[in-house]
Design a protein around this motif. Sequence first.
Motif, PDB file in Angstrom:
ATOM      1  N   HIS A   1       9.370 -10.097 -10.750  1.00  0.00           N
ATOM      2  CA  HIS A   1       9.163  -8.954  -9.856  1.00  0.00           C
ATOM      3  C   HIS A   1       7.684  -8.558  -9.770  1.00  0.00           C
ATOM      4  N   GLU A   2       6.884  -9.062 -10.674  1.00  0.00           N
ATOM      5  CA  GLU A   2       5.455  -8.769 -10.629  1.00  0.00           C
ATOM      6  C   GLU A   2       4.829  -9.240  -9.315  1.00  0.00           C
ATOM      7  N   GLY A   3       5.361 -10.325  -8.757  1.00  0.00           N
ATOM      8  CA  GLY A   3       4.828 -10.848  -7.501  1.00  0.00           C
ATOM      9  C   GLY A   3       4.950  -9.840  -6.371  1.00  0.00           C
ATOM     10  N   SER A   4       6.094  -9.173  -6.302  1.00  0.00           N
ATOM     11  CA  SER A   4       6.285  -8.141  -5.277  1.00  0.00           C
ATOM     12  C   SER A   4       5.330  -6.977  -5.507  1.00  0.00           C
ATOM     13  N   ALA A   5       5.158  -6.584  -6.763  1.00  0.00           N
ATOM     14  CA  ALA A   5       4.252  -5.480  -7.072  1.00  0.00           C
ATOM     15  C   ALA A   5       2.809  -5.843  -6.729  1.00  0.00           C
ATOM     16  N   LEU A   6       2.434  -7.085  -6.978  1.00  0.00           N
ATOM     17  CA  LEU A   6       1.070  -7.518  -6.653  1.00  0.00           C
ATOM     18  C   LEU A   6       0.857  -7.549  -5.137  1.00  0.00           C
ATOM     19  N   SER A   7       1.866  -7.977  -4.401  1.00  0.00           N
ATOM     20  CA  SER A   7       1.777  -7.955  -2.934  1.00  0.00           C
ATOM     21  C   SER A   7       1.672  -6.525  -2.430  1.00  0.00           C
ATOM     22  N   ALA A   8       2.472  -5.639  -3.009  1.00  0.00           N
ATOM     23  CA  ALA A   8       2.429  -4.226  -2.625  1.00  0.00           C
ATOM     24  C   ALA A   8       1.078  -3.610  -2.962  1.00  0.00           C
ATOM     25  N   LEU A   9       0.531  -3.971  -4.107  1.00  0.00           N
ATOM     26  CA  LEU A   9      -0.787  -3.481  -4.500  1.00  0.00           C
ATOM     27  C   LEU A   9      -1.848  -3.940  -3.515  1.00  0.00           C
TER      28      LEU A   9
ATOM     29  N   HIS B   1      12.763  -2.580  -8.324  1.00  0.00           N
ATOM     30  CA  HIS B   1      12.615  -3.111  -9.688  1.00  0.00           C
ATOM     31  C   HIS B   1      11.448  -2.466 -10.431  1.00  0.00           C
ATOM     32  N   ALA B   2      11.089  -1.251 -10.060  1.00  0.00           N
ATOM     33  CA  ALA B   2       9.928  -0.570 -10.658  1.00  0.00           C
ATOM     34  C   ALA B   2      10.058  -0.421 -12.171  1.00  0.00           C
ATOM     35  N   ALA B   3      11.249  -0.179 -12.652  1.00  0.00           N
ATOM     36  CA  ALA B   3      11.449   0.021 -14.095  1.00  0.00           C
ATOM     37  C   ALA B   3      11.193  -1.253 -14.896  1.00  0.00           C
TER      38      ALA B   3
END
Length: 186
Positions: free
Chosen positions: A49-57, A79-81
């Motif tokens: 899920h880090e990939g989605s967070a990095l894209s969002a960032l 999947h923030a948690a």
Amino acid sequence: TDRYAAAARLDPALMVAQMAVVRQSAIDGDPAKAADLAKQFRAKFPDRHEGSALSALAWGRDPGRGEQAPPEVADMMAHAAELPLSLKAVPLAISAMVDVDKHAFGDAKAEIEKGLAAVDGPGVASWLGSIALDTGDEALARKAALAAVSFSAVYPPARVLAARVALLGDRLDEALKAADELEASL
């Protein structure tokens, strides 16, 4: 940034190093390059899920971003948690940005407060402070500036934020001190 890139080159399978390169690029580098690196990260680690967070960032840090959030933002929020500490503040910052766009400043301030409790470096703290400035809450922006400067007193975006907050409060001497020796381009 160079150390993260070197670690990623030495061990391409080291997810933490790859993640750090993308994160650093999104925070302090070129947002378009960060978006491309995030896409590569998602391809290399599709189950993370880090990939989605990095894209969002990368999207959130892009000043030329469109109004429509990419689908990775919704995945990150779901999947923030599960995100690691280095990315915990990203969903909160993105939520605060969306709230500011909707003029829901109370909600944005609450998200910024939670984000400041999760920051792990001056870059994200400075970003949250910039969002706080958009809400017009000088005290919250000052809290973010203090957090950013406490991580690194020489980090230029933290000093710029501190100067902007001081100017907002009509504290010219404080603003001049914060901006002392900064490049004029910042």
